[in-house]
Design a protein around this motif. Structure first.
Motif, PDB file in Angstrom:
ATOM      1  N   ALA A 283       0.858  -1.184   0.000  1.00 24.51           N
ATOM      2  CA  ALA A 283       0.000   0.000   0.000  1.00 24.51           C
ATOM      3  C   ALA A 283       0.895   1.234   0.000  1.00 24.51           C
ATOM      4  O   ALA A 283       1.723   1.409   0.899  1.00 24.51           O
ATOM      5  CB  ALA A 283      -0.912   0.006   1.221  1.00 24.51           C
ATOM      6  N   VAL A 284       0.725   2.074  -1.010  1.00 30.36           N
ATOM      7  CA  VAL A 284       1.607   3.240  -1.202  1.00 30.36           C
ATOM      8  C   VAL A 284       0.757   4.500  -1.302  1.00 30.36           C
ATOM      9  O   VAL A 284      -0.225   4.546  -2.046  1.00 30.36           O
ATOM     10  CB  VAL A 284       2.461   3.078  -2.471  1.00 30.36           C
ATOM     11  N   LEU A 285       1.153   5.524  -0.568  1.00 32.52           N
ATOM     12  CA  LEU A 285       0.509   6.837  -0.613  1.00 32.52           C
ATOM     13  C   LEU A 285       1.516   7.850  -1.137  1.00 32.52           C
ATOM     14  O   LEU A 285       2.656   7.888  -0.683  1.00 32.52           O
ATOM     15  CB  LEU A 285       0.055   7.262   0.786  1.00 32.52           C
ATOM     16  N   GLU A 286       1.085   8.662  -2.097  1.00 34.42           N
ATOM     17  CA  GLU A 286       1.909   9.810  -2.490  1.00 34.42           C
ATOM     18  C   GLU A 286       1.219  11.085  -2.060  1.00 34.42           C
ATOM     19  O   GLU A 286       0.030  11.289  -2.327  1.00 34.42           O
ATOM     20  CB  GLU A 286       2.167   9.850  -3.992  1.00 34.42           C
ATOM     21  N   ILE A 287       1.957  11.966  -1.398  1.00 40.24           N
ATOM     22  CA  ILE A 287       1.434  13.278  -1.022  1.00 40.24           C
ATOM     23  C   ILE A 287       2.029  14.314  -1.970  1.00 40.24           C
ATOM     24  O   ILE A 287       3.203  14.253  -2.322  1.00 40.24           O
ATOM     25  CB  ILE A 287       1.741  13.622   0.456  1.00 40.24           C
ATOM     26  N   GLY A 288       1.188  15.258  -2.413  1.00 42.58           N
ATOM     27  CA  GLY A 288       1.647  16.232  -3.394  1.00 42.58           C
ATOM     28  C   GLY A 288       2.009  15.567  -4.704  1.00 42.58           C
ATOM     29  O   GLY A 288       3.068  15.821  -5.281  1.00 42.58           O
ATOM     30  N   ALA A 289       1.102  14.719  -5.220  1.00 41.07           N
ATOM     31  CA  ALA A 289       1.421  13.858  -6.361  1.00 41.07           C
ATOM     32  C   ALA A 289       1.580  14.622  -7.671  1.00 41.07           C
ATOM     33  O   ALA A 289       2.209  14.119  -8.603  1.00 41.07           O
ATOM     34  CB  ALA A 289       0.346  12.776  -6.522  1.00 41.07           C
ATOM     35  N   GLY A 290       0.994  15.815  -7.791  1.00 40.27           N
ATOM     36  CA  GLY A 290       1.201  16.638  -8.977  1.00 40.27           C
ATOM     37  C   GLY A 290       0.714  15.983 -10.251  1.00 40.27           C
ATOM     38  O   GLY A 290      -0.453  15.657 -10.408  1.00 40.27           O
TER      39      GLY A 290
END
Length: 267
Positions: free
Chosen positions: A117-124
């Motif tokens: 499970a992967v989260l990106e913050i500020g993915a743009g």
């Protein structure tokens, strides 16, 4: 790349912005707040960011209101086409995203994203989330609401029929309603990714709070942060980051001035 609401204006308007930035060290908790108002330093910082963005126009077709371009990469065994826009900083591909995407591909044994499970913050633009998805991860890409349309377009365009899981997109404003919208442990991630999220946007404290929310003691979450070092405030944030987490510099690219850190929560 997430950015404050003022960064939603055209990059040309950013060049005309007058702001002030001063750093205040809070000795009790090690936090560094960045306040903005009209000083030459802040204006220079915004000119650097705007100039870096405008340099990208060389590969785009010009239009009356804004420039829109497509860049293609070959990463994780696939051609990845990313649509960019000059409207906001969050709709451009920045060096940190490129570097971290390549790092994930080159270090799959150490950073095995398969079924994680992967989260990106500020993915743009979604380049990094696309790569994570193609490497087998269950990805949630987040950014401000006005970024999500282009982010969704890029993710679906590049992962449909290619990825193990369909990537998800969600709105996330750093430091706001994290406990309500992403309660722990219901929202637990093996990896949190962040690329070029540190620049003069006035939300550095909220960014650090968001990192702490998802990478907390007992979570066993690994945080990967890549950033081009442009400003003094970048170095200040790096010190706060290192004091908040158990961190290791895993890659430094001197020519690109990019650093990649791996971090876990301090227990």
């Amino acid at each position: 790349m997430e950015r404050s609401s003022s960064d939603s204006q055209h990059v040309r308007q950013q060049q005309q912005h007058h702001g002030k930035k001063k750093e205040v060290d809070d000795k009790q908790d090690g936090k560094r707040r960045v306040e903005q108002g009209p000083t030459d330093g802040a204006l220079t910082d915004h000119k650097v960011m705007a100039g870096e963005a405008l340099d990208r126009r060389n590969i785009w077709e010009p239009s009356v209101y804004y420039a829109l371009g497509m860049e293609t990469f070959y990463i994780a065994g696939h051609n990845i086409s990313i649509r960019e826009s000059m409207d906001t900083y969050g709709a451009l591909i920045w060096p940190g995203a490129r570097a971290l995407s390549q790092f994930l591909e080159n270090n799959q044994q150490q950073m095995n994203l398969m079924d994680k499970a992967v989260l990106e913050i500020g993915a743009g633009t979604g380049l990094l989330s696309t790569v994570a998805s193609l490497l087998g991860a269950w990805v949630t890409a987040t950014d401000l609401p006005d970024i999500l349309s282009n982010l969704t377009f890029n993710l679906l365009r590049n992962t449909k029929g290619r990825s193990r899981y369909t990537p998800q997109v969600a709105a996330l404003t750093w430091g706001q309603d994290l406990g309500r919208d992403f309660p722990y442990p219901s929202y637990h991630y093996d990896y949190v990714l962040a690329a070029d999220v540190v620049y003069p946007h006035g939300c550095l404290e909220e960014l650090l709070e968001t990192m702490r929310h998802f990478c907390r003691p007992g979570s066993r979450t690994t945080l990967l942060w890549a950033n081009k070092i442009r400003f003094q405030s970048d170095l200040g944030f790096t010190e706060c980051f290192k004091s908040s987490f158990n961190s290791t510099l895993v890659l430094e690219l001197p020519l690109q001035e990019v650093r990649i850190y791996k971090a876990t929560a301090k227990e």
